[in-house]
Scaffold this active site. Structure first.
Site, PDB file in Angstrom:
ATOM      1  N   CYS A   9       0.865  -1.190   0.000  1.00  0.00           N
ATOM      2  CA  CYS A   9       0.000   0.000   0.000  1.00  0.00           C
ATOM      3  C   CYS A   9       0.894   1.231   0.000  1.00  0.00           C
ATOM      4  O   CYS A   9       2.056   1.149  -0.428  1.00  0.00           O
ATOM      5  CB  CYS A   9      -0.989  -0.022   1.164  1.00  0.00           C
ATOM      6  SG  CYS A   9      -0.232   0.040   2.805  1.00  0.00           S
ATOM      7  N   ARG A  15      -3.435  -0.533   5.352  1.00  0.00           N
ATOM      8  CA  ARG A  15      -4.040  -1.567   4.495  1.00  0.00           C
ATOM      9  C   ARG A  15      -3.167  -2.798   4.276  1.00  0.00           C
ATOM     10  O   ARG A  15      -3.647  -3.923   4.408  1.00  0.00           O
ATOM     11  CB  ARG A  15      -4.436  -0.953   3.148  1.00  0.00           C
ATOM     12  CG  ARG A  15      -5.541   0.079   3.248  1.00  0.00           C
ATOM     13  CD  ARG A  15      -5.659   0.871   1.969  1.00  0.00           C
ATOM     14  NE  ARG A  15      -4.459   1.674   1.732  1.00  0.00           N
ATOM     15  CZ  ARG A  15      -4.173   2.323   0.626  1.00  0.00           C
ATOM     16  NH1 ARG A  15      -5.012   2.248  -0.405  1.00  0.00           N
ATOM     17  NH2 ARG A  15      -3.071   3.032   0.508  1.00  0.00           N
ATOM     18  N   ASP A 120      -8.478   3.661   1.833  1.00  0.00           N
ATOM     19  CA  ASP A 120      -7.458   3.862   2.856  1.00  0.00           C
ATOM     20  C   ASP A 120      -8.093   4.422   4.128  1.00  0.00           C
ATOM     21  O   ASP A 120      -8.492   5.593   4.174  1.00  0.00           O
ATOM     22  CB  ASP A 120      -6.406   4.838   2.320  1.00  0.00           C
ATOM     23  CG  ASP A 120      -5.188   4.888   3.230  1.00  0.00           C
ATOM     24  OD1 ASP A 120      -5.295   4.433   4.388  1.00  0.00           O
ATOM     25  OD2 ASP A 120      -4.146   5.367   2.773  1.00  0.00           O
TER      26      ASP A 120
HETATM   27  P1  4NP Z   1      -1.782   2.896   4.159  1.00  0.00           P
HETATM   28  O1  4NP Z   1      -2.317   4.297   4.743  1.00  0.00           O
HETATM   29  O2  4NP Z   1      -1.230   3.165   2.772  1.00  0.00           O
HETATM   30  O3  4NP Z   1      -2.988   2.027   4.125  1.00  0.00           O
HETATM   31  O4  4NP Z   1      -0.716   2.436   5.132  1.00  0.00           O
HETATM   32  C1  4NP Z   1      -1.491   5.428   4.851  1.00  0.00           C
HETATM   33  C2  4NP Z   1      -0.937   5.729   6.070  1.00  0.00           C
HETATM   34  C3  4NP Z   1      -0.143   6.856   6.196  1.00  0.00           C
HETATM   35  C4  4NP Z   1       0.108   7.661   5.093  1.00  0.00           C
HETATM   36  C5  4NP Z   1      -0.451   7.344   3.866  1.00  0.00           C
HETATM   37  C6  4NP Z   1      -1.248   6.225   3.755  1.00  0.00           C
HETATM   38  N1  4NP Z   1       0.886   8.835   5.222  1.00  0.00           N
HETATM   39  O5  4NP Z   1       1.060   9.554   4.227  1.00  0.00           O
HETATM   40  O6  4NP Z   1       1.418   9.097   6.312  1.00  0.00           O
END
Ligand code: 4NP
Length: 145
Positions: A9, A15, A120
């Site tokens: 992800c 995710r 997300d």
């Molecule tokens: P993930 O969600 O891709 O599902 O882990 C996110 C968590 C943090 C960030 C972006 C997506 N961030 O930019 O900090």
């Protein structure tokens, strides 16, 4: 049978660790890992609210630590699974010349869901909805020979 699967992800704190945790619980014979296309959270455990929501469904994510996806992952895994189209585009951007490792959307394994991406929850805050979809996708993937 696919032996090594990488879930990818953006941040590797919501995710993809949830996907890894759910999938390894139902397919412990498969080697799994997860990674993020971004490096902001490298070394961190999964996001607290995601760990709490997963734990409530009997899925422990506490041993997982974020790392960044790299081109070497194409030769380390039999199958690479992204959570959304942006993940897939970034993964494909790093594909080494000549490499043919399959890269798929996780939702491809749950066509009945009608979803074309795993939303997300870091932004939507809907950890339950994301986990329910991840469970559906994981069951579909488990059924792939
Ligand atoms: P993930 O969600 O891709 O599902 O882990 C996110 C968590 C943090 C960030 C972006 C997506 N961030 O930019 O900090």
């Amino acid at each position: 049978m696919v032996q090594k699967i990488l879930f990818v992800c953006l941040g590797n704190i919501c995710r993809s660790p949830a996907a890894e945790g759910v999938f390894r619980a139902i397919a412990p014979e498969v080697d799994t890992d997860s990674a993020g296309t971004g490096g902001w959270h490298v070394g961190e455990p999964p996001y607290g609210p995601m760990q709490t929501a997963a734990q409530a469904r009997g899925v422990d994510l506490s041993d997982l630590r974020a790392r960044q996806f790299s081109a070497e992952d194409f030769t380390r895994f039999d199958l690479i699974i992204g959570m959304d189209d942006a993940n897939i585009a970034e993964i494909e951007r790093l594909r080494p010349r000549g490499n043919q490792t399959p890269v798929r959307l996780f939702t491809d394994y749950a066509p009945q869901s009608g979803a074309s991406a795993v939303p997300d929850p870091y932004y939507t805050r809907d950890f339950e909805g994301t986990l329910t979809l991840i469970e559906e996708c994981a069951k579909g993937l488990r059924g792939v020979p």
